[in-house]
Write an enzyme that holds these catalytic residues in place. Structure first.
Site, mmCIF file in Angstrom:
data_model
loop_
_atom_site.group_PDB
_atom_site.id
_atom_site.type_symbol
_atom_site.label_atom_id
_atom_site.label_comp_id
_atom_site.label_asym_id
_atom_site.label_seq_id
_atom_site.Cartn_x
_atom_site.Cartn_y
_atom_site.Cartn_z
ATOM 1 N N LEU A 75 21.228 -18.224 -25.679
ATOM 2 C CA LEU A 75 21.483 -18.772 -24.463
ATOM 3 C C LEU A 75 22.843 -18.320 -24.004
ATOM 4 C CD1 LEU A 75 21.116 -21.333 -22.529
ATOM 5 C CD2 LEU A 75 22.823 -22.833 -24.018
ATOM 6 N N ASP A 76 22.668 -17.795 -22.604
ATOM 7 C CA ASP A 76 23.837 -17.205 -21.923
ATOM 8 C C ASP A 76 24.184 -15.887 -22.453
ATOM 9 O OD1 ASP A 76 23.529 -19.400 -19.899
ATOM 10 O OD2 ASP A 76 25.226 -20.430 -21.011
ATOM 11 N N HIS A 130 25.199 -17.143 -14.445
ATOM 12 C CA HIS A 130 25.923 -18.336 -15.227
ATOM 13 C C HIS A 130 27.594 -18.357 -14.586
ATOM 14 C CE1 HIS A 130 27.301 -20.777 -18.555
ATOM 15 N NE2 HIS A 130 28.327 -20.054 -18.694
ATOM 16 N N GLN A 186 30.971 -16.229 -4.664
ATOM 17 C CA GLN A 186 30.868 -14.732 -5.313
ATOM 18 C C GLN A 186 29.468 -14.859 -5.976
ATOM 19 O OE1 GLN A 186 32.575 -12.268 -4.942
ATOM 20 N NE2 GLN A 186 34.102 -13.624 -3.878
ATOM 21 N N ILE A 238 16.860 -25.264 -21.300
ATOM 22 C CA ILE A 238 16.924 -24.329 -22.497
ATOM 23 C C ILE A 238 15.459 -23.737 -22.656
ATOM 24 C CG2 ILE A 238 17.374 -24.115 -24.889
ATOM 25 C CD1 ILE A 238 19.851 -26.113 -24.485
ATOM 26 N N ARG A 286 9.356 -29.303 -25.778
ATOM 27 C CA ARG A 286 9.746 -28.148 -25.103
ATOM 28 C C ARG A 286 8.867 -27.018 -25.155
ATOM 29 N NH1 ARG A 286 14.588 -27.219 -23.514
ATOM 30 N NH2 ARG A 286 15.463 -28.930 -24.795
HETATM 31 C C1 GRF Z 1 25.183 -22.288 -10.018
HETATM 32 O O1 GRF Z 1 26.579 -22.521 -10.027
HETATM 33 C C2 GRF Z 1 24.738 -21.248 -11.090
HETATM 34 O O2 GRF Z 1 25.829 -20.379 -11.457
HETATM 35 C C3 GRF Z 1 24.626 -22.020 -12.275
HETATM 36 O O3 GRF Z 1 23.912 -23.320 -11.380
HETATM 37 C C4 GRF Z 1 24.248 -23.309 -10.148
HETATM 38 C C5 GRF Z 1 23.293 -23.531 -9.251
HETATM 39 O O4 GRF Z 1 23.600 -23.677 -7.742
HETATM 40 N N1 GRF Z 1 23.504 -21.724 -13.243
HETATM 41 P P1 GRF Z 1 22.462 -23.715 -6.694
HETATM 42 O O5 GRF Z 1 21.423 -24.589 -7.209
HETATM 43 O O6 GRF Z 1 21.934 -22.220 -6.625
HETATM 44 O O7 GRF Z 1 23.009 -24.044 -5.545
#
Ligand code: GRF
Length: 221
Positions: free
Chosen positions: A149-150, A114, A178, A97, A70
């Site tokens: 993370l997140d 996220h 959204q 990660i 990593r």
């Molecule tokens: C999205 O749902 C985002 O929230 C998550 O990964 C997905 C990515 O979708 N982190 P895209 O590749 O932008 O279509």
């Protein structure tokens, strides 16, 4: 008179890149004062790379599978990103990660999206988990990236209803609509100097935001 330099953005992806597309569309519509200087994917042959190429954006692959650790992947990724001298790094469905050293290097300059109302449902399979938990609302959060993370401070969050009969597919579609609104919005705020991370908090137009960020409420089903 000098025209202000556009905010240089590097976008990291791993897949379909629909959030990248929302940024590309925002630039094309003249809504976003940014230049996407590069798109980097850790997976080869993903749709997001095609979207970048179609928009004449430099796109490249740094395949994590070709690195033993990593740390060595993150180091190579850091060197690649820094070669573009970005002002902002946007993680758009980047499914890796990241090491603490990497996130610290970009503290206050890196955003992630996220698909949950953070701090609820960090990690994977958020839509399934929200339905199983009997939640009545779910959503998406754009936040600054920290070593947790997140877990970095939220900038903006949009919530949507969970309706009878929803499954992960129907709910993720509602949430994604959204996503494509709030990611360009957060990037615009950052580019215009309105959004910053200060002392571990998101600050919008000089006002510290609550821990869940600026709130957008949608009743669209
Ligand atoms: C999205 O749902 C985002 O929230 C998550 O990964 C997905 C990515 O979708 N982190 P895209 O590749 O932008 O279509």
């Amino acid at each position: 008179m000098l025209t202000p330099r556009k905010t240089r953005v590097v976008v990291l992806i791993s897949g379909s890149g629909s959030n990248l597309q929302a940024l590309i569309d925002g630039v094309a519509a003249g809504d976003l004062p940014i230049e996407i200087v590069a798109v980097i994917s850790n997976r080869p042959e993903v749709l997001g790379l095609e979207r970048a190429t179609r928009a004449n954006i430099h796109a490249e692959v740094l395949d994590h599978k070709t690195f033993a650790h990593r740390e060595s992947f993150d180091q190579a990724l850091k060197e690649k990103i820094d070669s573009y001298q970005p002002d902002l790094i946007v993680l758009a469905g980047f499914m890796r990660i990241l090491t603490a050293e990497f996130t610290q290097h970009y503290q206050g300059k890196m955003l992630n999206i996220h698909p949950s109302l953070l701090p609820k449902f960090q990690g994977l399979h958020t839509h399934e988990r929200a339905i199983e938990a009997g939640e009545t609302r779910h959503g998406v959060t754009v936040h600054f990236v920290t070593a947790e993370l997140d877990g970095g401070p939220a900038a903006v969050q949009a919530s949507v209803p969970i309706v009878a009969g929803d499954d992960a597919t129907t709910l993720s579609k509602r949430v994604q609509r959204q996503e494509h609104v709030i990611y360009p919005l957060a990037v615009k705020w950052f580019a215009e100097g309105d959004l910053r991370m200060i002392d571990g908090k998101s600050v919008l137009k000089g006002e510290p935001l609550s821990s869940s960020g600026f709130q957008i409420w949608s009743d669209e089903t």
